[in-house]
Design a protein around this motif. Structure first.
Motif, PDB file in Angstrom:
ATOM      1  N   SER A  56       0.812  -1.223   0.000  1.00  0.00           N
ATOM      2  CA  SER A  56       0.000   0.000   0.000  1.00  0.00           C
ATOM      3  C   SER A  56       0.843   1.270   0.000  1.00  0.00           C
ATOM      4  O   SER A  56       0.361   2.341   0.382  1.00  0.00           O
ATOM      5  CB  SER A  56      -0.956   0.013   1.208  1.00  0.00           C
ATOM      6  N   ARG A  57       2.096   1.201  -0.414  1.00  0.00           N
ATOM      7  CA  ARG A  57       2.943   2.387  -0.497  1.00  0.00           C
ATOM      8  C   ARG A  57       3.395   2.606  -1.933  1.00  0.00           C
ATOM      9  O   ARG A  57       3.599   1.657  -2.692  1.00  0.00           O
ATOM     10  CB  ARG A  57       4.193   2.221   0.379  1.00  0.00           C
ATOM     11  N   GLU A  58       3.583   3.858  -2.283  1.00  0.00           N
ATOM     12  CA  GLU A  58       4.119   4.162  -3.598  1.00  0.00           C
ATOM     13  C   GLU A  58       5.585   3.763  -3.656  1.00  0.00           C
ATOM     14  O   GLU A  58       6.324   3.893  -2.676  1.00  0.00           O
ATOM     15  CB  GLU A  58       3.991   5.662  -3.892  1.00  0.00           C
ATOM     16  N   VAL A  59       5.996   3.283  -4.810  1.00  0.00           N
ATOM     17  CA  VAL A  59       7.393   2.873  -4.955  1.00  0.00           C
ATOM     18  C   VAL A  59       8.277   4.106  -5.115  1.00  0.00           C
ATOM     19  O   VAL A  59       7.858   5.133  -5.659  1.00  0.00           O
ATOM     20  CB  VAL A  59       7.565   1.930  -6.170  1.00  0.00           C
ATOM     21  N   GLU A  60       9.480   3.986  -4.605  1.00  0.00           N
ATOM     22  CA  GLU A  60      10.473   5.043  -4.770  1.00  0.00           C
ATOM     23  C   GLU A  60      11.376   4.669  -5.935  1.00  0.00           C
ATOM     24  O   GLU A  60      11.817   3.526  -6.054  1.00  0.00           O
ATOM     25  CB  GLU A  60      11.285   5.202  -3.493  1.00  0.00           C
ATOM     26  N   ILE A  61      11.650   5.628  -6.813  1.00  0.00           N
ATOM     27  CA  ILE A  61      12.416   5.395  -8.038  1.00  0.00           C
ATOM     28  C   ILE A  61      13.832   5.933  -7.861  1.00  0.00           C
ATOM     29  O   ILE A  61      14.025   7.072  -7.419  1.00  0.00           O
ATOM     30  CB  ILE A  61      11.773   6.088  -9.244  1.00  0.00           C
ATOM     31  N   LEU A  72      13.670   0.141  -7.784  1.00  0.00           N
ATOM     32  CA  LEU A  72      12.454   0.463  -7.044  1.00  0.00           C
ATOM     33  C   LEU A  72      12.615  -0.008  -5.610  1.00  0.00           C
ATOM     34  O   LEU A  72      13.128  -1.104  -5.353  1.00  0.00           O
ATOM     35  CB  LEU A  72      11.225  -0.226  -7.661  1.00  0.00           C
ATOM     36  N   SER A  73      12.168   0.789  -4.660  1.00  0.00           N
ATOM     37  CA  SER A  73      12.228   0.409  -3.243  1.00  0.00           C
ATOM     38  C   SER A  73      10.977   0.901  -2.543  1.00  0.00           C
ATOM     39  O   SER A  73      10.207   1.711  -3.086  1.00  0.00           O
ATOM     40  CB  SER A  73      13.486   0.986  -2.590  1.00  0.00           C
ATOM     41  N   ILE A  74      10.787   0.435  -1.282  1.00  0.00           N
ATOM     42  CA  ILE A  74       9.580   0.764  -0.517  1.00  0.00           C
ATOM     43  C   ILE A  74       9.972   1.127   0.912  1.00  0.00           C
ATOM     44  O   ILE A  74       9.739   0.369   1.853  1.00  0.00           O
ATOM     45  CB  ILE A  74       8.579  -0.405  -0.508  1.00  0.00           C
ATOM     46  N   GLY A  75      10.619   2.224   1.074  1.00  0.00           N
ATOM     47  CA  GLY A  75      10.952   2.709   2.415  1.00  0.00           C
ATOM     48  C   GLY A  75      11.739   1.707   3.218  1.00  0.00           C
ATOM     49  O   GLY A  75      12.782   1.198   2.783  1.00  0.00           O
ATOM     50  N   ASP A  76      11.240   1.362   4.412  1.00  0.00           N
ATOM     51  CA  ASP A  76      11.980   0.497   5.321  1.00  0.00           C
ATOM     52  C   ASP A  76      11.725  -0.987   5.084  1.00  0.00           C
ATOM     53  O   ASP A  76      12.244  -1.836   5.803  1.00  0.00           O
ATOM     54  CB  ASP A  76      11.628   0.849   6.769  1.00  0.00           C
TER      55      ASP A  76
END
Length: 778
Positions: A56-61, A72-76
C-alpha cells in the motif's frame, strides 16, 4: 436568500480558471524521463494513468547510470526491485524483477490502470480463446461478463496505442476490481498479486499496432516464444472480413501467422462444402503481424464454403475435412434472388458462441442482459477444439448433415435453395419477401432487432418460416459500434417471456396429462401463463427428455397422409438437445411429440422449479401462420442416418407443405376503398377469396431500447365470412396468440360477399383494424 447564495457560489466557482488538463507524470516517466514519447507510448500523452503500490505504499524510483534500468524500493521494507526497459518487435517492454541481494519476501502488490474514455477495448487470452470486450457499454455499464486481469490488453483506437501488464512467476488474485464512472467517463482496473516468488516478473508493455482491427496480434505473436499457455496450434488465425460473400465482390481474409512463419509462401483454398468441390486457390505470402488475402469472388453457387490455408502447391482434397487443420467458413449469398427457398444460417449464434471462448465458459451464464464480447473469427473452443469454425457445424449436432440433406432434397424434388447470413437479412442485403419459404438454421438463439423485425414482418405478410432445433430468437443482441461495423456483440436480454427466466409459479404450456399413453391424441392442450409474449415464432426453449422416444401425435394430419401411420408409432432417431416449446399449443398442429413427460427446469432462475411434467414437441406446424418447427438440436444427426427414413420423409413433407401454401402477392385487393379500415365489410359482389391481410396496432415502441423485456398488449379475435350476411363461417380463429401488427390469413377458397372481425384488445381499447385487403383465389 438561499437561492441567491447558491447562485453567487456558482458564479464564483465558474470564474475560477480551470485546472490544467496536463496528466501528472507516472513512475515510468520518473524512471526514464529522458525517453521520447513517440518511441515509447507509455511515456506519451496518449498513455493511460497507472500506479504501482507495494504494501500500500508508492514505490520510490532511483535512476542508474544505465538509461534503460532503474531501481524500485519501498521505504523500510527490505524488498528491492529492478526495472528494465527493452524493445522487441516494436513493442516497449518494462520488466520488474527482484533485484540482486533483495530479501525475497511476500508483500501485496497492487497495479491500477485508470483509462480515459478513448481506451474502451480489451483483449484477454483465456483457455485458448480470445476474449474481447469494451470496458464500458453505451449505457455506461461494465459488461457483466468482463474478466480483465493481469495479461489483458487495452486499446486506444483514436491514438492507436495498445497497452497491458503481465505477471509471470507469481500467484495472481483471481479477482480484479473493475469500475467505470459515467460522470468522469473513466474506467479503472485494479490488479493484485503477491511478491514472495523469486521468479516473479511484471512486464508493462505498449506498442502502436500495425493493424487496427487485429490490434492484439503483435503481442500474442511476441508472447508465443515465452508463454507455454499459447499452444503451437493457436496460429494461424483465419478471419474473413465478412461471413457473407457475393459473386463479383472482392473480399478479404485476414490470416494471422505464427512469428516463425513470416515470409512463407501459402495458398488460401476455398471449398464448396456442400458440393465438396474446390472453388479457388489464392496464393499469398505470410506477413507479420497480419496478412490480408484478397479474394475475387467468382460466380460460385450460393452455399457454405470452407477456407483453409496450405503450403503453396500443397495437396487439397475437397472431399476431406481434417478438423485438426485450421479452417473457417463463409456463406456465399446469391447475386440476386432466384430460388424458391432461402436458408438463413444462424450466424448471430455462431458469433455469440465464439465470443469469449464459448457459450459455457463466460458471461452468458452470468446474465443475458449486459454480456458482451468480441471474437475475430468463429473460434471454437467450447468443445475443446482450437479452431476457427462454429463448433456445432461439424461436431456435436453436426449441422453440415442438414445442409447436405437439403441439397440432396432440392435436387431430387425439383426446388431451388439459396443461402444467406442473419446479418444479410438485418442489413437488407437479402430480402425475405423474395422467397416463398425461409429456413432458419439450427438453434437460432440470437437475433438483432433488425433481423427480428424483418422476420416478424415477413411472417405477418404471409411468408413461410421453418425453425430448426430450439431456443429460436430467444435473445436480442446488438452489434457495436453498429450493425454496419460489427466489432462487439452485446446481449440486450431475453425476449419476453423466456421460460427460463420465470418463477416457479409461472405455468408452462401442457400438451397432455403426465400419464398419457404414447398413442394419446393432443386434444385439449393448456396455454399456461404466457399469453403476452413477444417471440415472433410463438415459442420458448426447453430440452428434449433424455432417452425419450419420439412418437406420431396426429396420424390424420395432411402432412402424414398416405404414410399408413397411427398415433404412438415411433419416429426412430437419436432425438436430443434443445427444443422449442409452443407457448399456446392450441394454435399448433402437433405432428410428433415425446412419448413421455418430465419437468422442464428453469435455466436461470436458481430458486425456480416447475414440477409439472411436460411433453416435448418434435414436429409441428402453426394453424394461423405459415410456420413450422423441427425440434431437437440433434435433428441433423437423425437426417444423417440413411436408415431414419420416416424422419427424413416427415421433414420433406413439412417443408413441402409450407412451400405449397405460399400465395402470390400480385393480386388485386377487392375490398372497397371506403371500407378498408372497417371491421364489417361488404364487397361489391360475391367473390371467391382465399387470403386476407390487415393491420392491427403494433402495440410495441421499438424505439425503446428495452422494448423486448416486458409484455405488450395484444389482440384476440375471429375473422368470419358470409355469402348472404346471415350465415357466417369462420375464416381465421386467432384467439390463441398475442396478435399484433400486420397479419395474413389464408384458407381454402370460399365464395363471400361479407366479412367481419370480432375481437378484443387486452388493454381494453376498442378492437379495430386498418388497411384490410382481400385477394381472389386463382
Amino acid at each position: 436568500m438561499y437561492h441567491y447564495a447558491l447562485l453567487s457560489a456558482f458564479i464564483l466557482f465558474a470564474a475560477v480558471p480551470p485546472l490544467s488538463a496536463q496528466r501528472p507524470s507516472n513512475w515510468l516517466e520518473r524512471a526514464f524521463g529522458g525517453a521520447s514519447g513517440d518511441s515509447q507510448p507509455l511515456l506519451s500523452p496518449a498513455a493511460p494513468e497507472f500506479s504501482l503500490l507495494l504494501a500500500s505504499r508508492e514505490v520510490e524510483i532511483r535512476r542508474t547510470a544505465d538509461p534503460n534500468m532503474a531501481h524500485l524500493s519501498i521505504g523500510d521494507i527490505p524488498l528491492r526491485l529492478e526495472l528494465r526497459h527493452e524493445r522487441q518487435s516494436a513493442i516497449d517492454l518494462y520488466r520488474i524483477r527482484h533485484a540482486a541481494g533483495s530479501e525475497i519476501r511476500a508483500e501485496q502488490l497492487r497495479f491500477t490502470w485508470t483509462f480515459p474514455a478513448a481506451y474502451n477495448e480489451s483483449m484477454t487470452f483465456d483457455a485458448g480463446a480470445l476474449q474481447g470486450q469494451p470496458l464500458y457499454l453505451p449505457d455506461g455499464k461494465i459488461p457483466d461478463n468482463q474478466f480483465t486481469n493481469w495479461g489483458s490488453l487495452f486499446y486506444n483506437r483514436d491514438a492507436n496505442v495498445a497497452v497491458g501488464v503481465t505477471l509471470d512467476g507469481a500467484e495472481i488474485s483471481r479477482h480484479a476490481r473493475r469500475g467505470h464512472s459515467r460522470f468522469t467517463n473513466m474506467s479503472t482496473l485494479q490488479l493484485v498479486a503477491i511478491t514472495g516468488n523469486p521468479k516473479m516478473e511484471i512486464t508493462l508493455f505498449a506498442y502502436r499496432p500495425k493493424d487496427s482491427k487485429f490490434w492484439w496480434a503483435e503481442w500474442y505473436q511476441l508472447r508465443r516464444g515465452v508463454d507455454p499457455n499459447i499452444p503451437v496450434n493457436f496460429f494461424p488465425i483465419l478471419s474473413a472480413a465478412d461471413l457473407s460473400w457475393q459473386p463479383g465482390e472482392r473480399q478479404t481474409v485476414a490470416v494471422i501467422p505464427g512469428p516463425e512463419d513470416n515470409g512463407r509462401r501459402m495458398e488460401l483454398c476455398i471449398i464448396d462444402e456442400i458440393g465438396k468441390k474446390l472453388a479457388a486457390r489464392v496464393p499469398f505470402e505470410y506477413q507479420l503481424p497480419v496478412t490480408t488475402v484478397k479474394v475475387p469472388v467468382g460466380n460460385w453457387r450460393s452455399g457454405l464454403y470452407r477456407l483453409v490455408v496450405v503450403p503453396a502447391g500443397g495437396r487439397v482434397d475437397p472431399s476431406e475435412n481434417d478438423l485438426n487443420q485450421k479452417l473457417t467458413n463463409v456463406i456465399v449469398r446469391p447475386a440476386r434472388a432466384q430460388a424458391q427457398v432461402l436458408y438463413v444460417a444462424a450466424t448471430d449464434m455462431w458469433l455469440a458462441y465464439a465470443t469469449n471462448g464459448g457459450h459455457d465458459y463466460h458471461g452468458w451464464r452470468t446474465g443475458y442482459d449486459g454480456s458482451v464480447g468480441y471474437s475475430p473469427t468463429v473460434m471454437s473452443s467450447r468443445q475443446h477444439r482450437l479452431n476457427n469454425f462454429f463448433y456445432s457445424l461439424y461436431e456435436r449436432f453436426a449441422e453440415i448433415h442438414h445442409w447436405r440433406y437439403l441439397d440432396e432434397l432440392a435436387a431430387r424434388d425439383g426446388f431451388t435453395i439459396e443461402y444467406a447470413t442473419q446479418r444479410d437479412v438485418a442489413l437488407g442485403r437479402v430480402r425475405l419477401e423474395d422467397y416463398r419459404l425461409v429456413l432458419i438454421g439450427n438453434h437460432s438463439e440470437f437475433t438483432t432487432k433488425e433481423g427480428f423485425l424483418r422476420f416478424q414482418e415477413y411472417l405477418g405478410r404471409g411468408g413461410g418460416v421453418l425453425l430448426h432445433g430450439g431456443d429460436s430468437f430467444a435473445v436480442i443482441v446488438e452489434y457495436l459500434p453498429s450493425l454496419a461495423e460489427p466489432r462487439y456483440f452485446w446481449q440486450r436480454g431475453h425476449v419476453w417471456a423466456h421460460l427460463g427466466d420465470q418463477p416457479s409459479d409461472f405455468q408452462s404450456p401442457r400438451l397432455l396429462p403426465e400419464d398419457a399413453p404414447p398413442d394419446a391424441p393432443v386434444l385439449d392442450p393448456t396455454t399456461g401463463s404466457a399469453i403476452d409474449y413477444l417471440n415472433p415464432f410463438h415459442t420458448s426453449v426447453g430440452y428434449w427428455i433424455g432417452s425419450s422416444k419420439a412418437v406420431i401425435a396426429d396420424a390424420a394430419h395432411r402432412i402424414l397422409s398416405g404414410l399408413n401411420l397411427k398415433a404412438g408409432d415411433e419416429v426412430p432417431g437419436p432425438w436430443g438437445g434443445e427444443v422449442d416449446f409452443a407457448y399456446e399449443p392450441r394454435a399448433w398442429d402437433i405432428l410428433v411429440r415425446s412419448d413421455r413427460a418430465a419437468p422442464e427446469a428453469r435455466e436461470f432462475g436458481i430458486q425456480a422449479f416447475d414440477p409439472t411434467p411436460l411433453h416435448r414437441i418434435g414436429i409441428a406446424v402453426h394453424k394461423n401462420e405459415r410456420l413450422g418447427m423441427i425440434c431437437g438440436e440433434n435433428f441433423p444427426n437423425i437426417l444423417a442416418g440413411q436408415g431414419n427414413t420416416l424422419f427424413r420423409e416427415l421433414y420433406r413433407r413439412t417443408l413441402h407443405d409450407l412451400l405449397a401454401r405460399a400465395k402470390p402477392n400480385n393480386r388485386e385487393n377487392v375490398i372497397p376503398a371506403n371500407q378498408r379500415d372497417s371491421t364489417v365489410i361488404t364487397l361489391n359482389r360475391s367473390i371467391r377469396i382465399d387470403t386476407l391481410r390487415y393491420e392491427l396496432p403494433p402495440f410495441i415502441d421499438y424505439r425503446n431500447p428495452r422494448w423486448h423485456v416486458k409484455p405488450a398488449p395484444y389482440a384476440h379475435y375471429m375473422v368470419e365470412g358470409s355469402i348472404d350476411g346471415k350465415h357466417w363461417i369462420p375464416l381465421a380463429d386467432r384467439r390463441h396468440g398475442p396478435w399484433r401488427g400486420v397479419k395474413t390469413d389464408t384458407f381454402p377458397a370460399v365464395e363471400l360477399r361479407y366479412l367481419r372481425f370480432d375481437g378484443t384488445f387486452s388493454n381494453g381499447e376498442t378492437f379495430h383494424v386498418r388497411n384490410v385487403e382481400a385477394f381472389p383465389a386463382n
